[in-house]
Motif scaffolding. Sequence first.
Motif, PDB file in Angstrom:
ATOM      1  N   TYR A 165       1.074  -1.353  -0.186  1.00 20.42           N
ATOM      2  CA  TYR A 165       0.315   0.299  -0.184  1.00 20.42           C
ATOM      3  C   TYR A 165       1.107   0.851   0.184  1.00 20.42           C
ATOM      4  CZ  TYR A 165      -3.136  -3.113   1.411  1.00 20.42           C
ATOM      5  OH  TYR A 165      -4.155  -4.625   1.226  1.00 20.42           O
ATOM      6  N   ASP A 166       0.563   2.720  -0.655  1.00 15.35           N
ATOM      7  CA  ASP A 166       1.289   3.650  -0.645  1.00 15.35           C
ATOM      8  C   ASP A 166       1.152   4.370   0.342  1.00 15.35           C
ATOM      9  OD1 ASP A 166      -1.061   4.897  -0.941  1.00 15.35           O
ATOM     10  OD2 ASP A 166      -0.525   5.323  -3.484  1.00 15.35           O
ATOM     11  N   GLY A 167       1.959   5.655   0.832  1.00 19.12           N
ATOM     12  CA  GLY A 167       1.646   6.094   1.724  1.00 19.12           C
ATOM     13  C   GLY A 167       0.196   6.751   1.851  1.00 19.12           C
ATOM     14  N   PHE A 168      -0.383   7.422   0.571  1.00 20.48           N
ATOM     15  CA  PHE A 168      -1.680   7.830   0.849  1.00 20.48           C
ATOM     16  C   PHE A 168      -2.445   7.555   1.691  1.00 20.48           C
ATOM     17  CE2 PHE A 168      -0.432   9.989  -3.659  1.00 20.48           C
ATOM     18  CZ  PHE A 168       0.012  10.840  -2.755  1.00 20.48           C
ATOM     19  N   HIS A 169      -1.981   5.251   1.173  1.00 21.61           N
ATOM     20  CA  HIS A 169      -3.408   4.715   2.098  1.00 21.61           C
ATOM     21  C   HIS A 169      -2.970   5.075   4.178  1.00 21.61           C
ATOM     22  CE1 HIS A 169      -5.274   1.222   3.333  1.00 21.61           C
ATOM     23  NE2 HIS A 169      -4.617   0.732   3.360  1.00 21.61           N
ATOM     24  N   TRP A 170      -1.858   5.238   3.789  1.00 20.66           N
ATOM     25  CA  TRP A 170      -1.701   4.399   5.234  1.00 20.66           C
ATOM     26  C   TRP A 170      -1.685   5.866   5.986  1.00 20.66           C
ATOM     27  CZ3 TRP A 170      -1.843   0.043   7.229  1.00 20.66           C
ATOM     28  CH2 TRP A 170      -0.752  -0.467   6.385  1.00 20.66           C
ATOM     29  N   CYS A 171      -1.600   6.985   5.183  1.00 21.13           N
ATOM     30  CA  CYS A 171      -2.148   8.781   5.526  1.00 21.13           C
ATOM     31  C   CYS A 171      -3.271   8.773   6.158  1.00 21.13           C
ATOM     32  CB  CYS A 171      -1.474   9.434   4.870  1.00 21.13           C
ATOM     33  SG  CYS A 171      -1.916  11.218   5.539  1.00 21.13           S
ATOM     34  N   ARG A 172      -4.796   7.946   5.588  1.00 25.98           N
ATOM     35  CA  ARG A 172      -5.630   8.062   5.835  1.00 25.98           C
ATOM     36  C   ARG A 172      -5.906   7.220   6.842  1.00 25.98           C
ATOM     37  NH1 ARG A 172      -5.501   6.268   0.021  1.00 25.98           N
ATOM     38  NH2 ARG A 172      -6.302   8.286  -1.317  1.00 25.98           N
ATOM     39  N   ILE A 173      -5.471   6.157   7.533  1.00 29.03           N
ATOM     40  CA  ILE A 173      -5.775   5.033   8.004  1.00 29.03           C
ATOM     41  C   ILE A 173      -4.684   5.830   9.353  1.00 29.03           C
ATOM     42  CG2 ILE A 173      -5.279   2.531   9.322  1.00 29.03           C
ATOM     43  CD1 ILE A 173      -6.957   2.353   6.634  1.00 29.03           C
ATOM     44  N   ILE A 174      -3.860   6.737   9.223  1.00 29.34           N
ATOM     45  CA  ILE A 174      -3.198   7.112  10.896  1.00 29.34           C
ATOM     46  C   ILE A 174      -4.269   8.312  11.174  1.00 29.34           C
ATOM     47  CG2 ILE A 174      -1.420   8.844  11.577  1.00 29.34           C
ATOM     48  CD1 ILE A 174       0.637   6.941   9.229  1.00 29.34           C
ATOM     49  N   ARG A 175      -4.896   9.085   9.954  1.00 33.42           N
ATOM     50  CA  ARG A 175      -6.038   9.941  10.178  1.00 33.42           C
ATOM     51  C   ARG A 175      -7.021   9.924  11.108  1.00 33.42           C
ATOM     52  NH1 ARG A 175      -2.905  12.974  11.216  1.00 33.42           N
ATOM     53  NH2 ARG A 175      -1.694  15.266  10.143  1.00 33.42           N
ATOM     54  N   THR A 176      -7.484   8.490  10.367  1.00 30.52           N
ATOM     55  CA  THR A 176      -8.854   8.393  11.595  1.00 30.52           C
ATOM     56  C   THR A 176      -8.529   7.122  13.026  1.00 30.52           C
ATOM     57  OG1 THR A 176      -8.347   4.852  10.731  1.00 30.52           O
ATOM     58  CG2 THR A 176      -9.594   6.711   9.594  1.00 30.52           C
ATOM     59  N   HIS A 177      -6.708   7.465  13.673  1.00 31.47           N
ATOM     60  CA  HIS A 177      -6.593   7.492  14.670  1.00 31.47           C
ATOM     61  C   HIS A 177      -6.425   8.470  14.541  1.00 31.47           C
ATOM     62  CE1 HIS A 177      -6.968   2.786  13.160  1.00 31.47           C
ATOM     63  NE2 HIS A 177      -7.272   2.786  13.597  1.00 31.47           N
ATOM     64  N   SER A 178      -5.374   9.866  14.733  1.00 28.83           N
ATOM     65  CA  SER A 178      -3.883  10.595  15.086  1.00 28.83           C
ATOM     66  C   SER A 178      -4.791  11.320  14.513  1.00 28.83           C
ATOM     67  CB  SER A 178      -3.181  10.099  15.726  1.00 28.83           C
ATOM     68  OG  SER A 178      -2.566  11.047  16.151  1.00 28.83           O
ATOM     69  N   ASN A 179      -3.647  13.313  14.820  1.00 28.32           N
ATOM     70  CA  ASN A 179      -3.585  14.258  14.188  1.00 28.32           C
ATOM     71  C   ASN A 179      -2.654  14.325  14.636  1.00 28.32           C
ATOM     72  OD1 ASN A 179      -6.534  15.036  12.942  1.00 28.32           O
ATOM     73  ND2 ASN A 179      -7.002  15.726  14.796  1.00 28.32           N
ATOM     74  N   VAL A 180      -1.425  13.383  14.799  1.00 24.43           N
ATOM     75  CA  VAL A 180       0.011  13.131  14.585  1.00 24.43           C
ATOM     76  C   VAL A 180       0.401  14.750  13.427  1.00 24.43           C
ATOM     77  CG1 VAL A 180       0.346  11.295  13.269  1.00 24.43           C
ATOM     78  CG2 VAL A 180       2.086  12.547  15.039  1.00 24.43           C
ATOM     79  N   PRO A 181       0.800  14.813  13.636  1.00 33.23           N
ATOM     80  CA  PRO A 181       1.873  15.639  12.343  1.00 33.23           C
ATOM     81  C   PRO A 181       2.153  14.510  10.596  1.00 33.23           C
ATOM     82  CG  PRO A 181       3.004  16.525  13.838  1.00 33.23           C
ATOM     83  CD  PRO A 181       1.898  15.694  14.228  1.00 33.23           C
ATOM     84  N   ILE A 182       2.226  14.832   9.928  1.00 32.50           N
ATOM     85  CA  ILE A 182       2.714  14.184   9.457  1.00 32.50           C
ATOM     86  C   ILE A 182       3.311  15.280   7.504  1.00 32.50           C
ATOM     87  CG2 ILE A 182       2.080  12.621   7.075  1.00 32.50           C
ATOM     88  CD1 ILE A 182      -0.028  11.555   9.194  1.00 32.50           C
ATOM     89  N   ILE A 183       4.837  14.105   7.828  1.00 31.27           N
ATOM     90  CA  ILE A 183       5.875  15.550   5.869  1.00 31.27           C
ATOM     91  C   ILE A 183       5.936  13.964   5.365  1.00 31.27           C
ATOM     92  CG2 ILE A 183       7.374  15.871   5.813  1.00 31.27           C
ATOM     93  CD1 ILE A 183       7.979  17.185   8.520  1.00 31.27           C
ATOM     94  N   PHE A 184       5.538  14.208   4.541  1.00 32.20           N
ATOM     95  CA  PHE A 184       5.321  13.321   3.055  1.00 32.20           C
ATOM     96  C   PHE A 184       7.037  12.984   2.808  1.00 32.20           C
ATOM     97  CE2 PHE A 184       0.422  12.487   3.096  1.00 32.20           C
ATOM     98  CZ  PHE A 184       0.995  11.147   2.337  1.00 32.20           C
ATOM     99  N   LEU A 185       7.738  12.210   1.662  1.00 34.80           N
ATOM    100  CA  LEU A 185       8.453  12.264   1.118  1.00 34.80           C
ATOM    101  C   LEU A 185       7.957  12.005  -0.740  1.00 34.80           C
ATOM    102  CD1 LEU A 185      11.068  10.236   3.340  1.00 34.80           C
ATOM    103  CD2 LEU A 185      10.487  13.066   2.839  1.00 34.80           C
ATOM    104  N   SER A 186       8.392  12.070  -1.777  1.00 36.43           N
ATOM    105  CA  SER A 186       8.061  11.436  -2.203  1.00 36.43           C
ATOM    106  C   SER A 186       9.447  11.489  -3.790  1.00 36.43           C
ATOM    107  CB  SER A 186       6.822  12.364  -3.459  1.00 36.43           C
ATOM    108  OG  SER A 186       6.537  12.005  -4.386  1.00 36.43           O
ATOM    109  N   SER A 187       9.455  10.755  -4.650  1.00 38.41           N
ATOM    110  CA  SER A 187      10.278  10.839  -5.478  1.00 38.41           C
ATOM    111  C   SER A 187       9.704  10.816  -7.010  1.00 38.41           C
ATOM    112  CB  SER A 187      11.263   9.055  -5.746  1.00 38.41           C
ATOM    113  OG  SER A 187      10.327   8.369  -6.091  1.00 38.41           O
ATOM    114  N   ARG A 188       8.363  11.371  -6.714  1.00 42.88           N
ATOM    115  CA  ARG A 188       7.727  11.246  -7.908  1.00 42.88           C
ATOM    116  C   ARG A 188       6.877  12.835  -8.625  1.00 42.88           C
ATOM    117  NH1 ARG A 188       2.485   7.589  -7.065  1.00 42.88           N
ATOM    118  NH2 ARG A 188       2.042   8.914  -6.421  1.00 42.88           N
ATOM    119  N   ASP A 189       7.852  12.971  -9.574  1.00 43.58           N
ATOM    120  CA  ASP A 189       7.607  14.676 -10.203  1.00 43.58           C
ATOM    121  C   ASP A 189       5.823  14.717 -10.553  1.00 43.58           C
ATOM    122  OD1 ASP A 189       8.361  16.687 -10.453  1.00 43.58           O
ATOM    123  OD2 ASP A 189       9.109  17.083 -12.450  1.00 43.58           O
TER     124      ASP A 189
END
Length: 232
Positions: free
Chosen positions: A61-85
Amino acid sequence: MKSMFKILIIEDDVSLFHEIKERLTQWSYDVYGIQNFNQVIEEFSEIKPDLVVIDIQLPKYDGFHWCRIIRTHSNVPIIFLSSRDHPTDMVMSMQLGADDYIQKPFHFDVLIAKIQATLRRVYNYNVDNIQLKTWCDATIDYEKNSVTNEHGTIELTKNETYILKELIEHKNKIVSREELIQSLWEDERFISDNTLTVNVNRLRKRLDELRLGQYIETKVGQGYIAKEGYSS
């Protein structure tokens, strides 16, 4: 800033993870990685990090998927990394409630600066300020990141709360985009103008649920203004 924050790095590039961990450990951060990418949320819940750095391209699963799941549990700050332009990646990450976005390859000083700015903003910005504020017949709780009026209660992300706070503290006055960027991210060199637009649009959309979105106005070429009014 407290001396030890727990930072979870969700990154499958082992060499990059270890380099990030080494750099952050030098700043006295307690750094964790994911052991099993099929159990990201389980490990997140066990670690209870103060901040998450997450790559977009991950196994299964990509980072977007896990971000969605995390946001259902917590408002912890999240910083994304991406190699895609892909500009849409940054927009998507902000819409999902991320706090920042870094394009690979990046300079480690930039990553550290963004992490430090985010931690200061999220955990220290309201220490000396009143936790409750009334605006447009609604109560804003800065500690709980919530807005309540007769139409219900909504929860905001840390960024959305901070933007709303800045606008309300200067209600009926225009706050320039530059002022918001500098205040929110502390160093405007490390944030794009488009990211602010995404955050404000998302904030206004959430406020629409309480019939308050109309009181956040865009002043083209100038900035934003929080008008005083009544939601009923």
